[in-house]
Design a protein around this motif. Structure first.
Motif, PDB file in Angstrom:
ATOM      1  N   GLY A  28      10.827   2.134   1.822  1.00  0.00           N
ATOM      2  CA  GLY A  28      11.758   1.173   1.258  1.00  0.00           C
ATOM      3  C   GLY A  28      11.441  -0.271   1.550  1.00  0.00           C
ATOM      4  N   ARG A  29      10.273  -0.539   2.149  1.00  0.00           N
ATOM      5  CA  ARG A  29       9.955  -1.914   2.590  1.00  0.00           C
ATOM      6  C   ARG A  29       8.596  -2.414   2.160  1.00  0.00           C
ATOM      7  N   PHE A  30       7.614  -1.522   2.058  1.00  0.00           N
ATOM      8  CA  PHE A  30       6.233  -1.967   1.923  1.00  0.00           C
ATOM      9  C   PHE A  30       5.636  -1.610   0.562  1.00  0.00           C
ATOM     10  N   ASP A  31       5.130  -2.635  -0.105  1.00  0.00           N
ATOM     11  CA  ASP A  31       4.397  -2.467  -1.356  1.00  0.00           C
ATOM     12  C   ASP A  31       2.923  -2.297  -0.990  1.00  0.00           C
ATOM     13  N   ALA A  42      -7.041   9.407   9.228  1.00  0.00           N
ATOM     14  CA  ALA A  42      -6.235   8.205   8.996  1.00  0.00           C
ATOM     15  C   ALA A  42      -6.873   7.325   7.925  1.00  0.00           C
ATOM     16  N   LYS A  43      -6.020   6.623   7.184  1.00  0.00           N
ATOM     17  CA  LYS A  43      -6.476   5.643   6.212  1.00  0.00           C
ATOM     18  C   LYS A  43      -5.675   4.360   6.415  1.00  0.00           C
ATOM     19  N   VAL A  44      -6.335   3.223   6.206  1.00  0.00           N
ATOM     20  CA  VAL A  44      -5.690   1.928   6.431  1.00  0.00           C
ATOM     21  C   VAL A  44      -5.601   1.167   5.114  1.00  0.00           C
ATOM     22  N   TYR A  45      -4.390   0.695   4.808  1.00  0.00           N
ATOM     23  CA  TYR A  45      -4.137  -0.035   3.575  1.00  0.00           C
ATOM     24  C   TYR A  45      -3.569  -1.413   3.892  1.00  0.00           C
ATOM     25  N   VAL A  46      -3.789  -2.343   2.976  1.00  0.00           N
ATOM     26  CA  VAL A  46      -3.081  -3.602   3.054  1.00  0.00           C
ATOM     27  C   VAL A  46      -1.757  -3.406   2.319  1.00  0.00           C
ATOM     28  N   ALA A  47      -0.690  -4.004   2.828  1.00  0.00           N
ATOM     29  CA  ALA A  47       0.620  -3.846   2.203  1.00  0.00           C
ATOM     30  C   ALA A  47       1.407  -5.138   2.347  1.00  0.00           C
ATOM     31  N   ARG A  48       2.383  -5.314   1.460  1.00  0.00           N
ATOM     32  CA  ARG A  48       3.271  -6.492   1.510  1.00  0.00           C
ATOM     33  C   ARG A  48       4.659  -6.049   1.914  1.00  0.00           C
ATOM     34  N   ASP A  53       7.739 -11.017   2.594  1.00  0.00           N
ATOM     35  CA  ASP A  53       6.633 -11.401   1.709  1.00  0.00           C
ATOM     36  C   ASP A  53       5.322 -11.600   2.481  1.00  0.00           C
ATOM     37  N   GLU A  54       5.243 -11.056   3.694  1.00  0.00           N
ATOM     38  CA  GLU A  54       4.023 -11.172   4.494  1.00  0.00           C
ATOM     39  C   GLU A  54       3.169  -9.919   4.344  1.00  0.00           C
TER      40      GLU A  54
END
Length: 483
Positions: A28-31, A42-48, A53-54
């Motif tokens: 409910g928080r991260f795009d 494990a996998k690492v993603y960038v998220a907003r 908005d960070e």
């Protein structure tokens, strides 16, 4: 006319949604955006973060693979280590969340990529290499002071942020002092071949701090030379070189640098340079500035010794829309606080009004009150009662801080006292929170936020308790009032 967004039909997009637990916002928080890297489980993603908005980095771990592979204790240790080593030159763990199938590490997103990417283009200028090495040693020193040994330091695990500062990452192979055997040594064979110390190859036990120093030496050589000191196409031949300490410095290395490298890459761990010796080395000390920092509201604030006093004082001023971990008003306060309780100083300083305690807070506090003494101590935390108004308590704390040359940071009824003395664990930082217990009584909670535990204990016993003695509400009065 605007183009319609293309439907998400690519195989990569479908896999991404599956990896993070479905479509939409994660928790409910991260795009969630593109994949940054992947490992065995494990996998690492960038998220907003849509609330702020960070950008953050989210490490998604598969619970089933972790349990089946016997890595549960490994993951728990990594979480504990990341919470223990919060430092400006270490990638920060913000929070850990979980669903039925996944565990998520929400971490600082470091945009600049790996230091390895810079080195791959060729050797660095001496001043640039020295700056990265200084930051690396600062971070490693901080880890060692907390009993954490990385054991896999290499340029691929050193990231660069927007300011060009170094961030140590990947504590997956880290060890803590508690893992040492009865001989006081670590025995797990781990690390990357080109950066591993000779005593690890010998498999007779090793000192985690000494192993990290060796890896730092290899990293420094690579930054300055552009190639590995013990490189060989044959891994057996490379191990032989490492075991013998057989390397040669290029002609462009200065005498001071060459001497330092021979101390770092000494095959005898007993005579190998220590972190304090490195920090006193002439080549290392050139342009070196201690980084100082404090943690407030789960955010890290840093400044170095060259910052002006005005700049440091500006950081004390409240910023709009800031919230604090223990300073929020509660809708279920036990006792409301009539205006008559607060003297005129509250009209001029409304931010000093302390938050009320909830019923849950009272219950959690009550078990800790020891009526046989003025102070109730629980490890690195102290509580006492006072009938004095908050401005009086704050004024007392400011007087104490001034007497011992501590800096004071104030945010409402929260006060932070920060020492100036440097130590391996950083400057001593003490947080003071004031809570309303009844309309005429407050609880003052003092706890160590950073720094050395023994230094904190000494400060409490020799400075804090004597200085606050006259505002502490004596336990005999408490006993009588509760009859």
């Amino acid at each position: 006319m605007e183009e319609e967004a293309a439907p998400e039909t690519s195989l990569a997009e479908k896999r991404r949604k599956k990896d993070i637990g479905g479509g939409g916002l994660l928790l409910g928080r991260f795009d969630v955006g593109r994949l940054l890297g992947a490992g065995s489980f494990a996998k690492v993603y960038v998220a907003r973060d849509v609330r702020t908005d960070e950008l953050v980095a989210i490490k998604a771990l598969d619970k089933e693979k972790i349990v089946k592979g016997g890595f549960a204790a490994h993951i728990e240790r990594e979480i504990a280590i990341l919470r223990r080593v919060r430092h400006p030159y270490i990638v920060q763990l913000f929070e850990v969340m979980a669903t039925k199938t996944k565990i998520y590490f929400v971490m600082e997103y470091v945009r600049g990529g790996e230091l390895f990417g810079r080195v791959a283009k060729g050797r660095l200028l001496e001043d640039t290499a020295r700056r990265y090495f200084q930051q690396l040693i600062s971070a490693v020193s901080f880890c060692h002071a907390r009993g954490v040994f990385h054991r896999d330091l290499k340029p691929e695990n050193l990231l660069l942020d927007d300011n060009g500062d170094l961030k140590v990452s990947d504590f997956g192979l880290s060890a803590v002092a508690e893992q040492m055997h009865v001989d006081g040594l670590l025995h797990t064979f781990c690390g990357t071949p080109a950066y591993v110390a000779p005593e690890v190859l010998a498999r007779r036990g090793y000192d985690g701090a000494k192993v990290d120093v060796w890896s730092c030496g290899v990293i420094l050589f690579v930054l300055m030379a552009g190639y590995l000191p013990f490189h060989d196409r044959s891994i057996v031949a490379m191990y032989r070189k490492i075991y013998k300490g057989s390397f040669r410095c290029p002609r462009w290395f200065s005498q001071d640098l060459t001497h330092l490298l021979h101390r770092l890459l000494d095959v005898n761990p007993q005579s190998r340079a220590t972190i304090p010796e490195i920090m006193e080395n002439p080549w290392f000390r050139k342009g070196f500035r201690h980084i100082r920092f404090y943690i407030e509201d789960n955010q890290m604030h840093s400044f170095n010794d060259s910052d002006s006093e005005d700049e440091q004082l500006k950081s004390n001023e409240p910023k709009p829309d800031e919230t604090y971990e223990s300073g929020s008003e509660s809708d279920s306060s036990v006792a409301s606080c009539p205006a008559s309780f607060y003297d005129e100083s509250y009209q001029h300083h409304p931010s000093l009004r302390p938050p009320s305690l909830t019923a849950f807070d009272i219950i959690s506090f009550s078990s800790g009150f020891d009526l046989s003494g003025l102070f109730d101590e629980k490890g690195e935390m102290t509580r006492f009662l006072s009938k004095e108004p908050v401005p009086v308590i704050v004024s007392k704390l400011e007087d104490i801080a001034k007497a011992v040359s501590f800096k004071v940071r104030k945010k409402g009824s929260q006060i932070s006292l920060e020492g100036a003395r440097e130590s391996e664990k950083g400057p001593l930082t003490i947080g003071v929170d004031v809570y309303e217990l009844t309309p005429s009584m407050v609880v003052v909670e003092v706890k160590k936020k950073a720094g050395d535990g023994e230094e904190y204990e000494e400060f409490c016993n020799k400075v804090l308790k004597p200085g606050l003695q006259d505002i502490v509400y004596e336990s005999s009065h408490i006993a009588r009032n509760t009859e």
